[in-house]
Scaffold this active site. Sequence first.
Site, PDB file in Angstrom:
ATOM      1  N   ASP A   1      -3.219  -7.586   7.013  1.00 24.30           N
ATOM      2  CA  ASP A   1      -2.157  -8.081   6.139  1.00 24.30           C
ATOM      3  C   ASP A   1      -2.054  -7.144   4.944  1.00 24.30           C
ATOM      4  OD1 ASP A   1      -0.471  -9.343   4.394  1.00 24.30           O
ATOM      5  OD2 ASP A   1      -1.320 -11.337   4.688  1.00 24.30           O
TER       6      ASP A   1
ATOM      7  N   HIS B   1      -0.636  -7.522  -2.797  1.00 23.88           N
ATOM      8  CA  HIS B   1      -2.060  -7.833  -2.905  1.00 23.88           C
ATOM      9  C   HIS B   1      -2.888  -6.664  -3.444  1.00 23.88           C
ATOM     10  CE1 HIS B   1      -1.363 -11.624  -0.982  1.00 23.88           C
ATOM     11  NE2 HIS B   1      -0.830 -11.040   0.064  1.00 23.88           N
TER      12      HIS B   1
END
Length: 264
Positions: free
Chosen positions: A171, A176
């Site tokens: 991911d 992030h």
Amino acid sequence: MNAGEWMGRPLGERTVAYDERDAILYALAVGAKAAQLDLVFEERLRVLPTFALTLAQWAPDALGSAGAFDTGTAVHGAQRLEVLRPLPRSGELVMKAWVRDVWDKGSAAVVEVEVESHCFVATWSIFAPGAGGFGGDRGPSAPPRPATPARLTTQVPTGENQSALYRLLGDRHHMHVDPEAARAAGQPRPFLHGLCTLAAVLFPLAAEAGAHPADLQGLACRFAGPVFPGDTVEVAFHPGETATGFEASVGDRPVLTGGEVRFR
């Protein structure tokens, strides 16, 4: 297409291969310690069932790439996982995915993506702002908060590098790790993947149940807010007859709500 037209849409089949190194990297990324040899040493390895969610991440990503929702504003709203049998230490998993439901929340839509394999059934709920208003069913409401006080709380620290490490499992959404992408997503800095937070709190949940974390049978929760690397997450337990309810917060800010977990 409006969001409701995606309901029932097949997302195809995919075979994903992995080995012991991938399973060990996952365990370390979600908080396993070096002393937990059956999670980090290939000779004794038990694969954490939530590792399946990294293997199946291709399905919600494929739906976003197909245009079902705006990948820049949509967020992971909730997750369910039913474990059918243990994941092998290494090998290949054949998975099929489809759009299970699309709920009309008015100003937004909730798109549910289900992934099936012989080891698990996993369901992502994607909250898509601006995609509602197509005249569909509103779907289920959020579960009520537990009526009784928590019987136990514990603290789970997160690492400064945890988000960057977890990205290596597949991911790789920029929010992030990249401050600019995080700000574009409405957050002050890069934040931890919701699935990483969820997996991290399973360690104390398993300990409270007297189970090994690899004995997970089923879980469900909603993602209520971000966790930033370095935060300490407080987990509240609400034991029940068949499952343990849980919530998690950072300070007075909820991050996981409506949680329920079962172990074998």
